[in-house]
Design a protein around this motif. Structure first.
Motif, PDB file in Angstrom:
ATOM      1  N   UNK A 151      -9.105  10.795  28.154  1.00  0.00           N
ATOM      2  CA  UNK A 151      -8.115  10.931  29.518  1.00  0.00           C
ATOM      3  C   UNK A 151      -9.287  12.835  29.424  1.00  0.00           C
ATOM      4  N   UNK A 152      -8.936  12.942  28.278  1.00  0.00           N
ATOM      5  CA  UNK A 152      -8.274  14.409  28.196  1.00  0.00           C
ATOM      6  C   UNK A 152      -9.860  15.134  28.202  1.00  0.00           C
ATOM      7  N   UNK A 153     -10.826  13.877  27.162  1.00  0.00           N
ATOM      8  CA  UNK A 153     -12.598  14.402  27.218  1.00  0.00           C
ATOM      9  C   UNK A 153     -12.661  14.360  29.020  1.00  0.00           C
ATOM     10  N   UNK A 154     -12.415  13.406  29.415  1.00  0.00           N
ATOM     11  CA  UNK A 154     -13.076  12.767  31.027  1.00  0.00           C
ATOM     12  C   UNK A 154     -12.472  14.145  31.481  1.00  0.00           C
ATOM     13  N   UNK A 155     -11.164  14.068  31.107  1.00  0.00           N
ATOM     14  CA  UNK A 155     -10.973  15.651  32.292  1.00  0.00           C
ATOM     15  C   UNK A 155     -12.021  17.209  32.501  1.00  0.00           C
ATOM     16  N   UNK A 156     -11.531  17.608  30.460  1.00  0.00           N
ATOM     17  CA  UNK A 156     -13.012  18.831  29.730  1.00  0.00           C
ATOM     18  C   UNK A 156     -13.960  18.872  31.479  1.00  0.00           C
ATOM     19  N   UNK A 157     -14.459  17.679  30.319  1.00  0.00           N
ATOM     20  CA  UNK A 157     -16.024  16.962  31.471  1.00  0.00           C
ATOM     21  C   UNK A 157     -16.097  17.606  33.370  1.00  0.00           C
ATOM     22  N   UNK A 216     -16.209  10.727  23.280  1.00  0.00           N
ATOM     23  CA  UNK A 216     -15.385   9.679  24.165  1.00  0.00           C
ATOM     24  C   UNK A 216     -15.257  10.154  25.913  1.00  0.00           C
ATOM     25  N   UNK A 217     -15.143   8.922  27.008  1.00  0.00           N
ATOM     26  CA  UNK A 217     -14.587   9.076  28.407  1.00  0.00           C
ATOM     27  C   UNK A 217     -13.911   7.591  28.558  1.00  0.00           C
ATOM     28  N   UNK A 218     -13.397   7.748  29.399  1.00  0.00           N
ATOM     29  CA  UNK A 218     -12.786   6.698  30.211  1.00  0.00           C
ATOM     30  C   UNK A 218     -13.729   4.926  30.332  1.00  0.00           C
ATOM     31  N   UNK A 219     -15.308   5.452  30.760  1.00  0.00           N
ATOM     32  CA  UNK A 219     -15.900   4.545  31.066  1.00  0.00           C
ATOM     33  C   UNK A 219     -16.373   3.761  29.653  1.00  0.00           C
ATOM     34  N   UNK A 220     -16.316   5.055  28.527  1.00  0.00           N
ATOM     35  CA  UNK A 220     -17.012   4.128  27.701  1.00  0.00           C
ATOM     36  C   UNK A 220     -16.455   4.346  26.317  1.00  0.00           C
TER      37      UNK A 220
END
Length: 343
Positions: free
Chosen positions: A122-128, A298-302
């Motif tokens: 979730x952190x990586x997805x938010x950063x993206x 690493x994203x949520x969908x991944x």
């Protein structure tokens, strides 16, 4: 008394006497005329129970419309609503497809929230999403404003901007990975060498990998948003720009006080749609980095993909998809509220 001797007092108008008043009344206010001597009332006109030809024609037209509507509803129910509901139910079951599903309640959600990769994803997805708003939201708008100011070559440039959208995503990603992000003879490193700067590991660096993904995503998807902004800019009245020029407003002031206020609703809608889209990023990290280095992309969908097809834990993957569905549903509800308010 003769007619000539009638005084004004004798000529006072008396109320007319109707047939109702001539009817004798019995005690209690009821009519004294026997029921057999009363004049029957004319029978009222009965409503037709059989529909006319116009009603039958409208009914046939509605039935045809309902038939087409039913076909669409069945398609949505079979290929959209049923998978959504079934996926949510799988989130409460232990499913491996090797043995019958077993109801486990909230255990999948408990394991999901205890997994440290859940917060990392979730952190990586938010950063993206944040980087995509910085690059991917501003770049199409600026491009549309520049194209709108051009007088020559506008159709060719529009086609050039939209061309990456027509390429298959996998082709775009392989093109960038092998020709632009290559740590050896890649285009970016060649440009850095010309500027006497050190070469970079674009996809292998924890600090540059996410930025590299955002650059690729922006280049591949900005064409559609740019055309939306161009269409919106064509609807801005030219008199506003002429009045601003007469007042001595610079390009920056015309952009800030004329263009942006006129496109405020379009900008808000594209912002919400971009947030919804970027939170579902999958193919860029899957093809370019695989979630690395060190889970930096690493994203949520991944992570959901890993739960289902790497760890073979479809219950946990369904729980993850349910959480994502709720989060995206909040933004989708905000989008519908804005569009309904504007309408």
């Amino acid at each position: 008394m003769t007619a000539e001797s009638v005084t004004p007092a004798d000529a006072v108008e008396r109320p007319a006497v109707t047939a109702k008043d001539r009817t004798p009344k019995a005690a209690g206010g009821t009519s004294a005329v026997p029921a057999k001597d009363r004049i029957p009332k004319a029978p009222g006109r009965k409503r037709r129970l059989v529909p006319g030809p116009g009603a039958r024609r409208r009914l046939r037209e509605n039935l045809v419309a309902y038939a087409f509507l039913l076909a669409g509803i069945l398609c949505f129910a079979a290929f959209s609503w049923y998978p959504i509901v079934n996926g949510m139910l799988l989130g409460f079951q232990e499913v491996t497809f090797a043995q019958p599903a077993r109801w486990v309640g909230l255990d999948n959600f408990r394991r999901l929230f205890e997994d440290p990769l859940f917060l990392t994803a979730w952190k990586n997805t938010g950063y993206f999403t944040l980087l995509a708003l910085v690059f991917g939201f501003a770049t199409p708008f600026v491009t549309a404003v520049v194209l709108n100011e051009l007088r020559h070559g506008r159709p060719f440039l529009r086609m050039t901007v939209y061309l990456p959208v027509m390429l298959p995503p996998i082709v775009t990603l392989l093109l960038w990975r092998n020709l632009i992000y290559d740590p050896g003879p890649g285009l970016f490193n060649n440009a850095l060498e010309v500027l006497h700067l050190p070469a970079q590991q674009w996809l292998e660096s924890e600090h540059l990998a996410m930025v590299s993904l955002v650059i690729v995503s922006t280049w591949a998807n900005m064409g559609t948003t740019t055309l939306i902004y161009l269409a919106a800019l064509s609807g801005v009245p030219g008199e506003l720009y002429e009045a601003a020029e007469l007042d001595g407003a610079s390009i920056r002031r015309r952009l800030w006080h004329v263009t942006i206020p006129q496109l405020r609703f379009i900008l808000m809608i594209t912002l919400l749609l971009q947030i919804i889209g970027t939170m579902q990023v999958f193919i860029e990290p899957f093809v370019l980095t695989g979630g690395g280095p060190s889970e930096a992309t690493l994203t949520v969908l991944l992570l959901l993909y890993r739960y289902a097809f790497v760890y073979n834990d479809f219950g946990l993957a369904s729980a993850m998809s349910t959480v994502l569905f709720v989060v995206l549903g909040l933004f989708a509800g905000l989008y519908l509220r804005l569009t309904r308010t504007k309408g």
